[in-house]
Every structure is written in C-alpha cells, then in structure tokens.
Motif scaffolding. Structure first.
Motif, PDB file in Angstrom:
ATOM      1  N   LEU A 113       1.789 -12.506 -21.106  1.00 10.53           N
ATOM      2  CA  LEU A 113       1.839 -11.704 -22.330  1.00 10.53           C
ATOM      3  C   LEU A 113       0.479 -11.069 -22.608  1.00 10.53           C
ATOM      4  N   GLN A 114      -0.574 -11.865 -22.389  1.00 10.03           N
ATOM      5  CA  GLN A 114      -1.910 -11.342 -22.633  1.00 10.03           C
ATOM      6  C   GLN A 114      -2.198 -10.164 -21.710  1.00 10.03           C
ATOM      7  N   GLY A 115      -1.789 -10.328 -20.435  1.00 12.59           N
ATOM      8  CA  GLY A 115      -1.964  -9.257 -19.473  1.00 12.59           C
ATOM      9  C   GLY A 115      -1.275  -7.984 -19.944  1.00 12.59           C
ATOM     10  N   PHE A 116      -0.020  -8.130 -20.400  1.00 10.51           N
ATOM     11  CA  PHE A 116       0.727  -6.948 -20.849  1.00 10.51           C
ATOM     12  C   PHE A 116       0.072  -6.323 -22.072  1.00 10.51           C
ATOM     13  N   ARG A 117      -0.423  -7.173 -22.963  1.00 11.98           N
ATOM     14  CA  ARG A 117      -1.088  -6.645 -24.166  1.00 11.98           C
ATOM     15  C   ARG A 117      -2.302  -5.814 -23.780  1.00 11.98           C
ATOM     16  N   MET A 118      -2.960  -6.228 -22.688  1.00  8.77           N
ATOM     17  CA  MET A 118      -4.180  -5.529 -22.304  1.00  8.77           C
ATOM     18  C   MET A 118      -3.903  -4.350 -21.401  1.00  8.77           C
ATOM     19  N   GLY A 119      -2.633  -4.013 -21.243  1.00  9.05           N
ATOM     20  CA  GLY A 119      -2.328  -2.789 -20.525  1.00  9.05           C
ATOM     21  C   GLY A 119      -2.025  -2.967 -19.050  1.00  9.05           C
ATOM     22  N   VAL A 120      -1.670  -4.192 -18.664  1.00 12.57           N
ATOM     23  CA  VAL A 120      -1.224  -4.395 -17.288  1.00 12.57           C
ATOM     24  C   VAL A 120       0.182  -3.809 -17.176  1.00 12.57           C
ATOM     25  N   GLU A 121       0.443  -3.083 -16.097  1.00 13.65           N
ATOM     26  CA  GLU A 121       1.759  -2.445 -15.960  1.00 13.65           C
ATOM     27  C   GLU A 121       2.804  -3.408 -15.408  1.00 13.65           C
ATOM     28  N   ASP A 122       2.357  -4.232 -14.466  1.00 19.46           N
ATOM     29  CA  ASP A 122       3.319  -5.123 -13.824  1.00 19.46           C
ATOM     30  C   ASP A 122       2.622  -6.422 -13.479  1.00 19.46           C
ATOM     31  N   TYR A 123       3.398  -7.384 -13.105  1.00 21.29           N
ATOM     32  CA  TYR A 123       2.923  -8.736 -13.007  1.00 21.29           C
ATOM     33  C   TYR A 123       3.627  -9.392 -11.834  1.00 21.29           C
ATOM     34  N   LEU A 124       2.881 -10.062 -10.976  1.00 15.88           N
ATOM     35  CA  LEU A 124       3.507 -10.721  -9.827  1.00 15.88           C
ATOM     36  C   LEU A 124       2.872 -12.097  -9.649  1.00 15.88           C
ATOM     37  N   PRO A 125       3.668 -13.151  -9.814  1.00 14.40           N
ATOM     38  CA  PRO A 125       3.064 -14.478  -9.659  1.00 14.40           C
ATOM     39  C   PRO A 125       2.895 -14.836  -8.190  1.00 14.40           C
ATOM     40  N   LYS A 126       1.821 -15.559  -7.883  1.00 16.87           N
ATOM     41  CA  LYS A 126       1.632 -16.074  -6.526  1.00 16.87           C
ATOM     42  C   LYS A 126       2.522 -17.290  -6.380  1.00 16.87           C
ATOM     43  N   PRO A 127       3.070 -17.591  -5.242  1.00 12.23           N
ATOM     44  CA  PRO A 127       2.998 -16.787  -4.027  1.00 12.23           C
ATOM     45  C   PRO A 127       4.003 -15.628  -4.073  1.00 12.23           C
ATOM     46  N   PHE A 128       3.570 -14.459  -3.675  1.00 12.36           N
ATOM     47  CA  PHE A 128       4.450 -13.291  -3.749  1.00 12.36           C
ATOM     48  C   PHE A 128       4.829 -12.842  -2.344  1.00 12.36           C
ATOM     49  N   HIS A 129       5.860 -12.012  -2.295  1.00 10.47           N
ATOM     50  CA  HIS A 129       6.229 -11.395  -1.019  1.00 10.47           C
ATOM     51  C   HIS A 129       5.528 -10.051  -0.945  1.00 10.47           C
ATOM     52  N   LEU A 130       4.967  -9.770   0.207  1.00 10.76           N
ATOM     53  CA  LEU A 130       4.245  -8.518   0.375  1.00 10.76           C
ATOM     54  C   LEU A 130       5.136  -7.310   0.071  1.00 10.76           C
ATOM     55  N   GLU A 131       6.391  -7.382   0.531  1.00 13.82           N
ATOM     56  CA  GLU A 131       7.312  -6.253   0.330  1.00 13.82           C
ATOM     57  C   GLU A 131       7.530  -5.996  -1.148  1.00 13.82           C
ATOM     58  N   GLU A 132       7.552  -7.099  -1.890  1.00 13.22           N
ATOM     59  CA  GLU A 132       7.775  -6.963  -3.319  1.00 13.22           C
ATOM     60  C   GLU A 132       6.578  -6.252  -3.953  1.00 13.22           C
ATOM     61  N   LEU A 133       5.388  -6.634  -3.491  1.00 16.39           N
ATOM     62  CA  LEU A 133       4.176  -6.011  -4.022  1.00 16.39           C
ATOM     63  C   LEU A 133       4.166  -4.518  -3.706  1.00 16.39           C
ATOM     64  N   THR A 134       4.456  -4.174  -2.442  1.00 14.80           N
ATOM     65  CA  THR A 134       4.387  -2.753  -2.082  1.00 14.80           C
ATOM     66  C   THR A 134       5.473  -1.970  -2.816  1.00 14.80           C
ATOM     67  N   ALA A 135       6.654  -2.582  -2.951  1.00 15.29           N
ATOM     68  CA  ALA A 135       7.732  -1.880  -3.648  1.00 15.29           C
ATOM     69  C   ALA A 135       7.329  -1.607  -5.088  1.00 15.29           C
ATOM     70  N   ARG A 136       6.711  -2.582  -5.720  1.00 11.13           N
ATOM     71  CA  ARG A 136       6.328  -2.398  -7.120  1.00 11.13           C
ATOM     72  C   ARG A 136       5.219  -1.367  -7.263  1.00 11.13           C
ATOM     73  N   ILE A 137       4.269  -1.397  -6.312  1.00 13.80           N
ATOM     74  CA  ILE A 137       3.193  -0.399  -6.375  1.00 13.80           C
ATOM     75  C   ILE A 137       3.810   0.993  -6.276  1.00 13.80           C
ATOM     76  N   ARG A 138       4.767   1.132  -5.367  1.00 14.82           N
ATOM     77  CA  ARG A 138       5.365   2.446  -5.161  1.00 14.82           C
ATOM     78  C   ARG A 138       6.057   2.916  -6.442  1.00 14.82           C
ATOM     79  N   VAL A 139       6.814   2.017  -7.036  1.00 20.05           N
ATOM     80  CA  VAL A 139       7.526   2.378  -8.262  1.00 20.05           C
ATOM     81  C   VAL A 139       6.536   2.773  -9.359  1.00 20.05           C
ATOM     82  N   LEU A 140       5.455   1.996  -9.469  1.00 17.01           N
ATOM     83  CA  LEU A 140       4.453   2.272 -10.508  1.00 17.01           C
ATOM     84  C   LEU A 140       3.840   3.652 -10.335  1.00 17.01           C
ATOM     85  N   VAL A 141       3.456   3.913  -9.089  1.00 18.90           N
ATOM     86  CA  VAL A 141       2.772   5.176  -8.821  1.00 18.90           C
ATOM     87  C   VAL A 141       3.726   6.341  -9.052  1.00 18.90           C
TER      88      VAL A 141
END
Lengths: 227, 473
Positions: free
Chosen positions: A88-116
């Motif tokens: 919640l704190q992250g979102f309040r400070m303007g974080v767009e998305d959030y991924l808890p470790k351990p994450f899947h690389l594909e998930e990270l790249t997919a989210r980056i793509r969507v964000l951009v």
C-alpha cells in the motif's frame, strides 16, 4: 525499450538482465539507490524495476527523490516483503505495479510491457506474431485464414505464451498463471487446452499444421516459437 | 461425583456438614447435661417441692385425701397408683415406713436433704422395690406431722423421656433453618470467593483472545491472587517472547528464502530455455523446477501462517463474486478432474468481502483437497448459501480415507494422512491450516464434518459484511 533495474542482488539481476536481453530490450543495472539516481541522470528510461530493500538509498527514498526531480517514469516494485503495508505504501508513493519475490521473469517482462504501452496510450488490441493474430477484445484468433473465438482459458494461455516468444513454460507455471491453481490436478488439463487451441486454428485438417508456432517440448512444457 | 466439582456445591456440603455436626454436638451436650445424674436430683427436688407446696396448702394437717389429689395434679404423669402417701406423727422412725408397706430395699439408700423445704425435708432415692416397682421416697416435717410420699420412679424416666422428645423435636425444627442458612452461606461465600476469580478468568480470556499484549493488574484483586497474577503475567511474557521469536523466525526464514528462490527459479527457467530441446537434461531441469515451485509454495504458506500467528495477515478486502467463482471452478473442474462429477447448488450473486488472493487460495485449496482425497470416479458437490449475515460454503465429497476423529488434526500444520496417501497426492500439509487461518482472518471459521458411510463435508462459514451493512442502514 530501455529499462533501469535497481537490484542489489547480483544473481537476480543476472537472469533478469539476460531475459531483457533476449527480448532485445536495452537495460542498465544499478546495485543501489544512489547509483540508480546517477544512472537516471544519464539517459531516459521507459520503465524502472526497483527492489524495495536496497543499501544506501532504499526503494522508498529512491522513489521520493525520483518524483521530486520530476521524473514520471513508470516503476515496478520488486520485494521480498509480501506484506500489505509495504504494498500500500508503495502504491501511495506512485509505484505503478508490484511483484513479490520470487517472481517469474515472464511475468515481470509482461508487466513492464503493459506499463510502457499503457503509458504511451497504446495497448494494442491486436497481438500479431509468427503469422498469428490475436484480438484482445474479441478473443478472436486468426491463423492462415482460419479464425476462431477462444474461450477465456484458451485466450489467456495463448496470450501468455505469445508474450514471451522463445521461452519455455512448464505445465506448473501455465496452471498457476492461466487457471490460478498451485496444486497438481493429476490430469493433463494444460495439454487438453493446447490440443483444443491447435485444433481450432488448424481446423480443416484433423492433423494440426506442422509449422504452427505453438511448440510442445516433451516432458517439459510448451513454447511459442521465436519469430 | 461430578456434582462436587463445583466450588459452590462443595461449600454447600461443607456448611451442611458443619451445621449437622453443630446440631449433633448440641444434642449430645443436652444428653450429657440431662443424663440421669443431673436429672435425678432435679426430679427429686421437683417432687419434694410438690409435696411441700401441697402440705403448705393443707387446711387440715392430716387431710390425706386433699393432699393426694393435689399431688396427683402437680406431679407430671402421675396416676393414682404412682403415688403413695402417709401422714404420721413427727417422732416415728423414718426407715420403718417403706418396710411397713411391705417394700424391701433394693440397694443403697441415697438420702438427700432438702433444707429449702424445711429442716426435716429429705428425699430418699433408694431402690425401694415393691411389686416389681421402684420408688423414690420423699419425706418432710410440718404442722407437727411427718409427711411421707413414695413416687414411682417410672415417672422420673417419663419426665426425662419427655425432655428428650422436646429436645429432638426442637432440633428437627431447626433443621430446615440450618440447611437454608447453609445454602445462603455457601452462596455468599462462593460469590465472595468466586467473583474475583471469575473476574480474573474473564480478564485472562480477554487477554488470550483480544489483547495478547495486555497484562493483568493485581491492584484491586484479592491478596491471595497477587502471586497467581504475578506468575501468570510472567508466564504470558515468556510465552509472548517465545511466540514472537518462533513467529519471527519462520517469517524471517521465509523472507530469507525468497532471494535464493528467486535466483534459482530465474536461473532454472533460463537453463530450461537454453538446454537442447527434448534433451534429457531439459526434462531433469523441469523436474527440479517443479520441486522449486513446491518449495516456493511452502515458503509462501509458512510466511502467511507466521503473519497470521502474529495477527498481521494482510487483508485487502474487496467484494468478491463468490457464486461466480464457484460456478467457474465447477466449470473448470470438468477439465482438471474429468473423472469426478462436480456440481454446485445455491444462491446466485453471493458477494463476499475478502482479500482476493487469500480467498482464491482458500477456495482452490479446499477444492484441491476434495479432488485429492476423493474416490475413483467420485464426485464433488459445492453448496453456497447466504443468510442472516452469514455466508456458508460447503464442499462435500466421498472419501476412501477414514477421517473420523481427525476433524481437528487435519488442520494441524504439517499433519498428513498415512504416508502412502501423500506420495501420490503431494502437498505440504500446510494447506488446510492456512485455509483455516484465512477463514479466521476474515472473521469466519472452517470445519470438517465426517460421519461413517457419509461424504466428508468441509464447511466454510464467514460473516457477510455486506448484509450486515445493509441491515445497519
């Protein structure tokens, strides 16, 4: 695409950077918040992947400085802390998305793509790869003139694989992402779904076309052929 | 015996016993006091007084008839044959009279003077025996005459017996009063003693359930409880410390595992991609990757459990269309578990306010258990109801495993059914305990019901905040 990765764990950075590289993305790695800020001054980035726990300047402080200096680059937060407060704190400070470790690389790249894409105001309705067209709104897939409307699961599965061409997805990963279950149902539900997809898109013949880009890797999983 | 397990009943029994002992003691002390030894002189005195009074009342000193009728009235229980009288001149020898009446001495002559009734008054309590009767002889001197009276000794016994009867009756009359007093006292004492105790136990309960950080204040409680309260507070402190340590340990451990797990997961995915397609290495790496996924799932569960233990399970509540979820799960079940007949019934449009991730984990975990512990070609039935501010989801399935008596054990951490069952089905033994914690964190509960020959029913019962909010509005 140019990504800034701020992650103090070199080994995590290694495979993330390798993944970006495989997609043809440019990337810069900073080991802590201070060098991250430094890198920010040198070149513009499309997105920042930010670890929350960092030496010198931590994720939260980095974010504050980033916004202070007037950058509005989208930020994805990576963290080992799966606690709601941090999120919640992250979102309040303007974080767009959030991924808890351990994450899947594909998930990270997919989210980056969507964000951009979202930031650029152009989430494409059509996903087009290896001659296959997938419409995200109508869930209609077209391949060599055959088209079929996919079910929700078939669509999710196809989109998931198409977003990371050349990456192998194990059944377990697919089950978790597409069906949202992290137990083994002891059945070939993934295989059945893939079979259905192939049949729908290569429908006139009973045998699927040999060059259909959805590849089976025996004993491992499935892969969308790299273009 | 279980009746005596309450302090109230014990106190009551104690007081009743005390009262009975008291009554018995009174009874005995009367008996001792009024034994014949005390009673006899009193009796002698009584009949001597009777004679003296009657003699003083005589108009004619030698009117034996008047004297006799007066005495019969005055001496209790006296019948005509119980009293013998004789009036002689003052100088007749004493001892001659009973013998003159044909009596013979049965033993010692116990001569007791009664100077209060004149210088010559005396009672002779002797075993004068005549016609199998014992007599007490009393004589006194007045008006120049000597009055002799013999009273049957039976009258003395009768008088004593009457006294005993009066005593017994009095005590018997007191019995209800005494029992009532015992009840009253028992109630009072129990209240006095137990009120602080029940206050204390209420406080303990509150601390256990709602405010684990608080401690009991010894001020204002009974002095005897002070050391108990001190010991309890110390125990709570120690417990809390070790609990926090254990909780922090597993949460830290799970956190620390995340970085290496992320690395291994990422590197493995790369290695699988880079290995030659269809090679043995690739298949092996996939097996390792599956195990890593399992490890990640266990560490996630451990972290969530430790957060739940610390009361910090993250709840980002939002409305969830539970009916849709169930319908979707049932529809999907046709593909994951085609061998099972999966059905559902219940209310449509049930909305649960819950954390999306946790709720999904809960529902899919319950479903996966129903799949794992099913019979070959069995079935799964979901039943969803929302009523009276409460959402109830029941998942039932037939099972080969005998779960009788394990209704609570199955929710214990790392508890698993017999080993052969697990190797086939996998799982960490954490799923159900996590499900229960998730239910609790949402203010609900999760229970398992079993009955011989019947399907196993997992029941999730959670409050329906929406319904509650509506009713408040």
């Amino acid at each position: 695409m140019n990504i800034l990765l701020i992650e103090d764990e070199q080994k995590i950075a290694d495979f993330v950077l390798e993944g970006f590289d495989a997609l043809g993305w440019l990337s810069t790695h900073a080991l802590d918040g201070a060098s991250g800020l430094e890198a920010l001054g040198q070149s513009p980035f499309d997105a920042i992947v930010l670890d929350w726990m960092l030496p010198t300047i931590d994720g939260m402080a980095f974010l504050a400085r980033l916004r202070e200096e007037g950058h509005d680059t989208p930020v994805i937060m990576l963290t080992a802390k799966a606690e709601l407060q941090d999120k919640l704190q992250g979102f309040r400070m303007g974080v767009e998305d959030y991924l808890p470790k351990p994450f899947h690389l594909e998930e990270l790249t997919a989210r980056i793509r969507v964000l951009v894409q979202r930031r650029a105001g152009q989430v494409p309705e059509q996903l087009r790869l290896n001659g296959l067209e997938l419409n995200r709104v109508s869930r209609k897939a077209t391949w060599r003139g055959y088209s079929a409307v996919l079910s929700q699961r078939e669509f999710l599965l196809l989109e998931y694989l198409m977003q990371s061409p050349g990456q192998i997805f194990t059944r377990k990963k697919i089950l978790l992402h597409v069906w949202g279950i992290d137990f083994d149902p002891q059945t070939n539900v993934v295989d059945v779904c893939i079979q259905r997809l192939r049949k729908k898109l290569a429908s006139s013949s009973t045998e699927p076309a040999p060059d259909f880009p959805l590849e089976t890797i025996r004993g491992v999983g499935y892969r969308w052929a790299s273009a | 015996m279980s009746l005596l397990r309450s302090v109230g009943s014990r106190t009551f029994v104690f007081f009743v016993a005390c009262a009975l002992v008291f009554l018995f003691a009174i009874n005995r002390s009367w008996a001792i006091y009024f034994s014949e030894r005390v009673h006899q002189p009193l009796w002698d005195q009584e009949i001597t007084q009777a004679l003296w009074v009657e003699v003083a009342d005589l108009a004619q000193p030698a009117d034996a008839l008047q004297l006799r009728s007066g005495l019969l009235k005055r001496i209790p229980f006296a019948q005509a044959t119980d009293v013998r009288l004789d009036i002689q001149s003052a100088d007749t020898p004493d001892l001659a009279l009973p013998e003159a009446w044909g009596m013979h001495s049965g033993g010692l002559v116990d001569r007791v003077a009664h100077p209060e009734f004149g210088p010559m008054a005396q009672a002779q309590h002797a075993h004068w025996v005549h016609q199998d009767r014992h007599w007490t002889w009393v004589s006194l001197q007045s008006h120049g005459q000597r009055y002799h009276m013999l009273v049957d000794h039976r009258l003395a016994h009768q008088s004593l017996a009457r006294m005993w009867a009066v005593r017994d009756k009095t005590i018997l009359y007191q019995l209800p009063t005494v029992v009532f007093a015992a009840v009253l006292l028992a109630w009072l004492v129990t209240r006095l003693m137990l009120n602080p105790m029940s206050r204390l136990s209420q406080q303990l309960n509150d601390i256990g359930r709602f405010h684990p950080q608080e401690r009991i204040d010894a001020q204002g409680s009974l002095k005897e409880f002070e050391s108990l309260i001190g010991a309890f507070n110390a125990l709570l402190d120690r417990l809390q410390i070790s609990y926090q340590q254990a909780g922090r340990f597993s949460s830290d451990a799970a956190h620390e595992l995340r970085t290496p797990l992320t690395i291994v997961r990422g590197q493995l995915a790369q290695a699988i991609n880079q290995a030659d397609d269809h090679s043995e290495l690739q298949v092996r790496l996939t097996l390792i990757s599956d195990e890593i996924e399992r490890l990640i799932s266990i560490s996630d569960k451990l972290l969530q459990l430790s957060l739940a233990d610390a009361g910090r399970m993250p709840l980002d509540a939002e409305p969830i269309h539970l009916s849709d979820w169930v319908a979707e799960l049932v529809a999907d079940a046709g593909s994951y578990a085609p061998q099972l007949k999966t059905t559902w019934e219940g209310d449509k449009g049930v909305i649960w306010h819950a954390d999306r991730n946790l709720a999904w984990q809960l529902i899919t975990n319950l479903f996966s258990n129903a799949v794992k512990y099913n019979q070959v070609d069995g079935w799964i039935h979901f039943k969803l109801r929302s009523a009276e501010g409460c959402i109830v989801l029941e998942i039932s399935n037939p099972s080969d495993a005998d779960l009788q008596g394990l209704e609570e054990k199955l929710f214990e951490r790392f508890y698993r059914l017999e080993p052969h069952h697990n190797r086939k089905t996998g799982g960490s033994g954490l799923g159900l305990s996590l499900c229960r914690e998730i239910a609790k964190a949402h203010g609900g509960e999760l229970t398992l019901e079993t009955a011989p020959g019947r399907a196993v029913v997992m029941r999730l019962q959670v409050p329906d905040h929406q319904a509650h909010a509506d009713s408040v509005l």
